[in-house]
Write a protein that holds these residues in place. Structure first.
Motif, PDB file in Angstrom:
ATOM      1  N   LEU A 544       0.619  -1.138  -0.006  1.00  0.00           N
ATOM      2  CA  LEU A 544      -0.032   0.083  -0.029  1.00  0.00           C
ATOM      3  C   LEU A 544       0.823   1.260  -0.095  1.00  0.00           C
ATOM      4  O   LEU A 544       0.286   2.349  -0.503  1.00  0.00           O
ATOM      5  N   THR A 545       2.173   1.298   0.675  1.00  0.00           N
ATOM      6  CA  THR A 545       2.840   2.224   0.635  1.00  0.00           C
ATOM      7  C   THR A 545       3.893   2.681  -0.391  1.00  0.00           C
ATOM      8  O   THR A 545       4.683   1.772  -0.856  1.00  0.00           O
ATOM      9  N   TRP A 546       3.799   3.861  -0.843  1.00  0.00           N
ATOM     10  CA  TRP A 546       4.755   4.048  -2.101  1.00  0.00           C
ATOM     11  C   TRP A 546       5.474   5.378  -1.870  1.00  0.00           C
ATOM     12  O   TRP A 546       5.126   6.500  -1.997  1.00  0.00           O
ATOM     13  N   THR A 547       6.852   5.095  -1.381  1.00  0.00           N
ATOM     14  CA  THR A 547       7.865   6.106  -1.156  1.00  0.00           C
ATOM     15  C   THR A 547       9.359   5.379  -1.314  1.00  0.00           C
ATOM     16  O   THR A 547       9.348   4.451  -0.995  1.00  0.00           O
ATOM     17  N   PRO A 548      10.129   5.942  -2.219  1.00  0.00           N
ATOM     18  CA  PRO A 548      11.274   5.206  -2.308  1.00  0.00           C
ATOM     19  C   PRO A 548      12.043   4.895  -1.157  1.00  0.00           C
ATOM     20  O   PRO A 548      11.872   5.781   0.031  1.00  0.00           O
ATOM     21  N   ILE A 549      12.961   3.941  -1.337  1.00  0.00           N
ATOM     22  CA  ILE A 549      13.879   3.588  -0.160  1.00  0.00           C
ATOM     23  C   ILE A 549      15.456   4.138  -0.468  1.00  0.00           C
ATOM     24  O   ILE A 549      15.822   4.021  -1.683  1.00  0.00           O
ATOM     25  N   SER A 580       3.048  12.344 -11.039  1.00  0.00           N
ATOM     26  CA  SER A 580       2.113  13.545 -11.450  1.00  0.00           C
ATOM     27  C   SER A 580       1.537  14.120 -10.439  1.00  0.00           C
ATOM     28  O   SER A 580       0.926  15.123 -10.467  1.00  0.00           O
ATOM     29  N   ARG A 581       1.804  13.677  -9.219  1.00  0.00           N
ATOM     30  CA  ARG A 581       1.276  14.713  -7.937  1.00  0.00           C
ATOM     31  C   ARG A 581       2.431  15.395  -7.295  1.00  0.00           C
ATOM     32  O   ARG A 581       2.020  16.019  -6.417  1.00  0.00           O
ATOM     33  N   LEU A 582       3.492  15.683  -7.782  1.00  0.00           N
ATOM     34  CA  LEU A 582       4.567  16.203  -7.113  1.00  0.00           C
ATOM     35  C   LEU A 582       4.821  17.572  -7.627  1.00  0.00           C
ATOM     36  O   LEU A 582       4.481  18.050  -8.866  1.00  0.00           O
ATOM     37  N   SER A 583       5.645  18.519  -7.259  1.00  0.00           N
ATOM     38  CA  SER A 583       6.040  19.591  -7.470  1.00  0.00           C
ATOM     39  C   SER A 583       7.372  19.350  -8.387  1.00  0.00           C
ATOM     40  O   SER A 583       7.913  18.324  -8.478  1.00  0.00           O
ATOM     41  N   PRO A 584       7.651  20.322  -9.396  1.00  0.00           N
ATOM     42  CA  PRO A 584       8.708  19.925 -10.280  1.00  0.00           C
ATOM     43  C   PRO A 584      10.009  19.718  -9.730  1.00  0.00           C
ATOM     44  O   PRO A 584      10.586  18.652 -10.006  1.00  0.00           O
ATOM     45  N   GLU A 585      10.229  20.179  -8.435  1.00  0.00           N
ATOM     46  CA  GLU A 585      11.560  19.862  -7.946  1.00  0.00           C
ATOM     47  C   GLU A 585      11.631  18.389  -7.255  1.00  0.00           C
ATOM     48  O   GLU A 585      12.471  17.644  -7.520  1.00  0.00           O
ATOM     49  N   ALA A 586      10.494  18.093  -6.806  1.00  0.00           N
ATOM     50  CA  ALA A 586      10.230  16.784  -6.206  1.00  0.00           C
ATOM     51  C   ALA A 586      10.224  15.808  -7.168  1.00  0.00           C
ATOM     52  O   ALA A 586      10.683  14.494  -6.945  1.00  0.00           O
ATOM     53  N   LYS A 587       9.592  15.894  -8.242  1.00  0.00           N
ATOM     54  CA  LYS A 587       9.553  15.147  -9.380  1.00  0.00           C
ATOM     55  C   LYS A 587      10.881  14.759  -9.988  1.00  0.00           C
ATOM     56  O   LYS A 587      11.356  13.534 -10.071  1.00  0.00           O
ATOM     57  N   THR A 588      11.819  15.823 -10.125  1.00  0.00           N
ATOM     58  CA  THR A 588      13.291  15.491 -10.342  1.00  0.00           C
ATOM     59  C   THR A 588      13.868  14.626  -9.206  1.00  0.00           C
ATOM     60  O   THR A 588      14.668  13.612  -9.726  1.00  0.00           O
ATOM     61  N   TRP A 589      13.748  15.032  -8.143  1.00  0.00           N
ATOM     62  CA  TRP A 589      14.320  14.002  -6.965  1.00  0.00           C
ATOM     63  C   TRP A 589      13.788  12.749  -7.094  1.00  0.00           C
ATOM     64  O   TRP A 589      14.709  12.042  -6.935  1.00  0.00           O
ATOM     65  N   LEU A 590      12.461  12.562  -7.254  1.00  0.00           N
ATOM     66  CA  LEU A 590      12.112  11.115  -7.230  1.00  0.00           C
ATOM     67  C   LEU A 590      12.541  10.337  -8.364  1.00  0.00           C
ATOM     68  O   LEU A 590      12.730   9.318  -8.493  1.00  0.00           O
ATOM     69  N   GLU A 591      12.863  11.071  -9.689  1.00  0.00           N
ATOM     70  CA  GLU A 591      13.481  10.407 -10.675  1.00  0.00           C
ATOM     71  C   GLU A 591      14.521   9.904 -10.402  1.00  0.00           C
ATOM     72  O   GLU A 591      14.843   8.611 -10.975  1.00  0.00           O
ATOM     73  N   SER A 592      15.402  10.504  -9.827  1.00  0.00           N
ATOM     74  CA  SER A 592      16.705   9.923  -9.413  1.00  0.00           C
ATOM     75  C   SER A 592      16.658   8.975  -8.365  1.00  0.00           C
ATOM     76  O   SER A 592      17.668   8.219  -8.507  1.00  0.00           O
ATOM     77  N   MET A 593      15.845   9.055  -7.558  1.00  0.00           N
ATOM     78  CA  MET A 593      15.693   8.015  -6.540  1.00  0.00           C
ATOM     79  C   MET A 593      15.189   6.765  -7.110  1.00  0.00           C
ATOM     80  O   MET A 593      15.048   5.632  -5.940  1.00  0.00           O
TER      81      MET A 593
END
Length: 597
Positions: A544-549, A580-593
Motif C-alpha cells: 500500500l505504501t509508495w515512497t522510495p527506499i 504526476s502529484r509532485l512539485s517539479p523539484e520533487a519530481k526531479t528528485w523522485l526520478e533520480s531516487m
C-alpha cells in the motif's frame, strides 16, 4: 507540531515524592503493594491524559507497560521497545524490569513475602488478574480490588475528554451501521448469547460507523456499549457526544455513570472478552448472578478484514501520503548536516502532510531520531532531547497520517552525509527482511508467527536481531495499532484477506544509530500455478505504501537478483503512482531516487 509537552509526565525529581505519596495511601489501606497499569477502563492501547497514571507516577511514556509498587521496591515493567527509553525517563527510585520475560506474579513472589496487592478493577482485564492470581496460588500474597490510589494523590488530574462524535462515510466503510450491528447480533444468536459488552473504543466506532477525537491521533469515541441479540445497542457516554448523529430507534444513549446499573439489569448469557473487558464488568455481573459467556469481542475480526471499499479508500490515502513523503524527502536532501534538528524534521514533514488539505491528524507522535536517538525504538523528540543532525548520522523517521479515507504509517531511514560500510550492511539486511515479507506467498491458515522469521533471517545470519514485532494491524481512519492481526513470534491468529499490517523490520545499535524500513501491506488472495488438485488456497501481500527506499544505504552485492528485481519494480511503481502529484523539484528528485539499481 508532533513533539509533546507531556503535562502529566513525572520529571525525575517528581518521581520520589509522588511514589512516597502513593505508599502513604497503600499504608492507609493496609496494602503491601499497588498495581499501576498503562491502561484505562476501555483497555485500548492509547489513553487520554487524565488516564495516563503510569506516566504521571513514573515518567515512563511508552505505549505498553505497568508498575508494581511495594513498600521498599517499585518496578517499571517494559518490553524490548522501551529498554533504552525507560533509562532516561524514570527516577532512580523506580527499577526497570524486562517484560514479558519477567511476569508480574513471579516478580511479586521474589520481592514480597506476604500481603495484599491492590488494583483498580476498571483498569485490568480478567485475563491479567487470573494470570497473576494463578502465579500467587498457595502463597500468602493476594490481590484486592480497590479504588484507584493514584487518583487520590493526583491533584491536578486533567479533565476527561468530551469531544463530539461524527458520522463516518458509508461509502468508505462499505457497510452500514445497521448491517454491522446485524453481523454482531447474528454472531451472538449463533452462540446462544443474549448480549455482549463492548469496551474497546475502536470496536464501537467501527460497529456504529462513527469517529471522534477523545484520544490524540486516534479518531475514537470513548464510551461503553451493550449489544443485544436483536441488533439493538445501549450506548453509554456523555449524551452531548452524539447530538450531531441524529436519533436511531435501535440505539439508546445514557450517561456513562448509568453503565454499571445497566449491567445489573441484563439477562444472560452475556458475552465478555477476557482480554479487553474490565474486571469490574465481570464482578458486577457475578454479583447479580448473571451468567457470563467468555468469547472474543465480536467486532474485532470483522473490523480487521477490511471491505473492498475500505481497501480502495486506503490505497487513495497512501498515494496522497506518498506524495507528501516525497516532498519531505526532497526537502531533507537539500539540508546541510549540522544546520537542522529533529524538531525541524518533524515540522517539515507535518507541513507537507498538512499541505494536502486533507490531513485530519497525524496518526501518532512522529519519531524523528538522529544518530543515537534513532536507536530508541519509540523515541519521541522533545525540546530537551532535540538533537542536531550531524554528518555521518543516520536519521530514522517513523510517521503517519489520519485521513478520512485511510490511516498511514511509514518509516524511512536516511543517511545524513556519508554512510559507513556498517550502516550499509545493516540497512541492507533490514531491507532484505522487508522484501522477504513483501514477496511472501503462504497457504490459508498461516499466522503471523509463521512469517516473522522471514524478516529476521538476514540479520540472524550475522548474529543480529531486533526486539519488537515485525508488523501490527492498522485501521481505516481508526487506530494505527489495531489487533488482532500481527506479524510477530507471539501471533497465532491466521492471516485473512483484507487485513492491513505493517511490515517493519529494523536494527538498533544502542548509543549509535537505528534503522527501520516500514511499508503497509494488505493480505490478498494470489493465483496459484496450473497443476493438479493438490493446490491450496494461497495468500500474499499487496503493498500500500509508495515512497522510495534510500538507495545510498543499499549494499547491492548483498541483494539477490530476485530482491533487486522486487526493489526496481517497487521504485518504478513509486514513479508511476506519484510523479504526476509532485512539485517539479520533487519530481526531479523522485526520478533520480527510483532509477533501476
Amino acid at each position: 507540531m508532533s513533539f509533546q509537552d507531556f503535562a502529566v509526565t513525572a520529571r525525575p525529581e517528581q518521581g520520589p515524592p509522588r511514589l512516597a505519596a502513593l505508599r502513604e495511601q497503600m499504608a492507609a489501606e493496609r496494602l503491601a503493594g499497588f498495581l499501576v497499569p498503562r491502561a484505562d477502563a476501555h483497555q485500548g492501547e492509547y489513553v487520554a491524559p487524565c488516564d495516563d497514571r503510569l506516566a504521571w507516577l513514573t515518567g515512563f511514556t511508552g505505549s505498553a507497560g505497568f508498575a508494581l509498587v511495594l513498600a521498599d521496591k517499585a518496578g517499571v515493567f517494559i518490553d524490548g521497545r522501551y529498554r533504552v527509553q525507560v533509562k532516561s525517563q524514570v527516577a532512580d527510585c523506580f527499577t526497570p524490569v524486562p517484560w514479558p520475560e519477567t511476569k508480574a506474579g513471579d516478580w511479586l513472589l521474589e520481592n514480597l513475602d506476604s500481603g495484599l496487592v491492590g488494583y483498580d478493577p476498571w483498569l485490568h482485564t480478567p485475563r491479567e488478574i487470573e494470570t497473576i492470581e494463578a502465579a500467587l496460588a498457595g502463597t500468602e500474597i493476594g490481590l484486592k480490588p480497590v479504588d484507584n490510589l493514584v487518583d487520590r494523590i493526583w491533584a491536578d488530574r486533567p479533565a476527561r475528554p468530551t469531544a463530539p462524535a461524527e458520522a463516518f462515510p458509508v461509502e468508505i466503510a462499505g457497510l452500514t451501521s445497521g448491517e454491522k450491528r446485524e453481523m454482531v447480533a447474528e454472531a451472538l444468536r449463533k452462540a446462544g448469547h443474549a448480549a455482549c459488552v463492548l469496551t474497546l473504543p475502536d470496536s464501537i466506532c467501527w460497529m456504529l460507523n462513527i469517529r471522534g477525537a477523545d484520544i490524540a491521533h486516534n479518531p475514537v469515541v470513548q464510551c461503553f456499549a451493550i449489544v443485544f441479540d436483536d441488533a439493538c445497542v445501549a450506548l453509554f457516554a456523555g449524551p452531548a457526544k452524539f447530538e450531531a448523529l441524529g436519533p436511531d430507534p435501535d440505539i439508546s444513549i445514557a450517561p456513562l455513570d448509568a453503565f454499571e446499573g445497566a449491567l445489573g439489569q441484563l439477562s444472560g448469557p452475556v458475552r465478555l472478552d477476557k482480554t479487553s473487558v474490565p474486571v469490574l464488568v465481570q464482578q458486577v455481573l457475578e454479583s447479580f448472578e448473571i451468567s457470563i459467556a467468555w468469547g472474543d469481542d465480536p467486532c474485532v475480526l470483522p473490523k480487521a478484514c477490511k471491505t473492498d471499499a475500505e481497501i480502495a479508500a486506503t490505497r487513495a490515502a497512501h498515494l496522497r501520503d506518498g506524495a507528501a513523503m516525497v516532498e519531505f524527502l526532497c526537502w531533507l536532501d537539500q539540508q546541510t548536516p549540522g544546520t537542522f534538528t529533529e524538531i525541524d524534521v518533524v515540522k517539515a514533514l507535518e507541513g507537507f502532510r498538512a499541505a494536502t488539505n486533507q490531513l485530519r491528524e497525524i496518526s501518532f507522535e512522529t519519531i524523528s531520531g538522529s544518530g543515537p536517538n534513532g536507536a530508541i525504538v519509540h523515541y519521541r523528540v522533545s525540546e530537551e532531547s532535540n538533537r542536531t543532525a550531524q554528518d555521518g548520522d543516520l536519521l530514522l523517521v517513523d510517521s503517519g497520517a489520519q485521513y478520512t479515507d485511510g490511516t498511514t504509517d511509514i518509516t524511512r531511514t536516511m543517511p545524513i552525509g556519508t554512510p559507513t560500510a556498517e550502516h550499509k550492511d545493516r540497512f541492507t539486511r533490514v531491507l532484505k527482511g522487508m522484501i522477504a515479507i513483501s514477496m511472501a506467498r503462504f497457504p490459508k491458515g498461516i499466522a503471523g508467527r509463521d512469517l516473522d522469521v522471514l524478516a529476521r533471517n538476514a540479520l540472524w545470519q550475522v548474529g543480529l536481531d531486533y526486539d519488537h514485532g515485525t508488523g501490527h494491524g492498522v485501521g481505516v481512519y481508526l487506530s494505527v495499532h489495531e489487533g488482532p492481526q500481527r506479524i510477530s513470534r507471539a501471533s497465532t491468529l491466521p492471516l485473512e484477506p483484507g487485513m492491513i499490517l505493517s511490515n517493519e523490520p529494523g536494527y538498533y545499535k544502542e548509543g549509535a544509530y537505528g534503522i527501520r524500513i516500514e511499508n503497509l501491506i494488505v493480505v490478498s488472495p494470489v493465483d496459484t500455478p496450473e497443476g493438479g488438485d493438490d493446490h491450496r488456497t494461497m495468500y500474499g501481500f499487496e503493498t500500500l505504501t509508495w515512497t522510495p527506499i534510500d538507495r545510498r544505504l543499499i549494499e547491492t552485492a548483498l541483494l539477490t537478483p530476485q530482491e533487486r528485481a522486487w526493489l526496481d519494480t517497487y521504485h518504478a511503481t513509486c514513479w508511476e503512482n506519484l510523479s504526476s502529484r509532485l512539485s517539479p523539484e520533487a519530481k526531479t528528485w523522485l526520478e533520480s531516487m527510483t532509477a533501476p539499481l
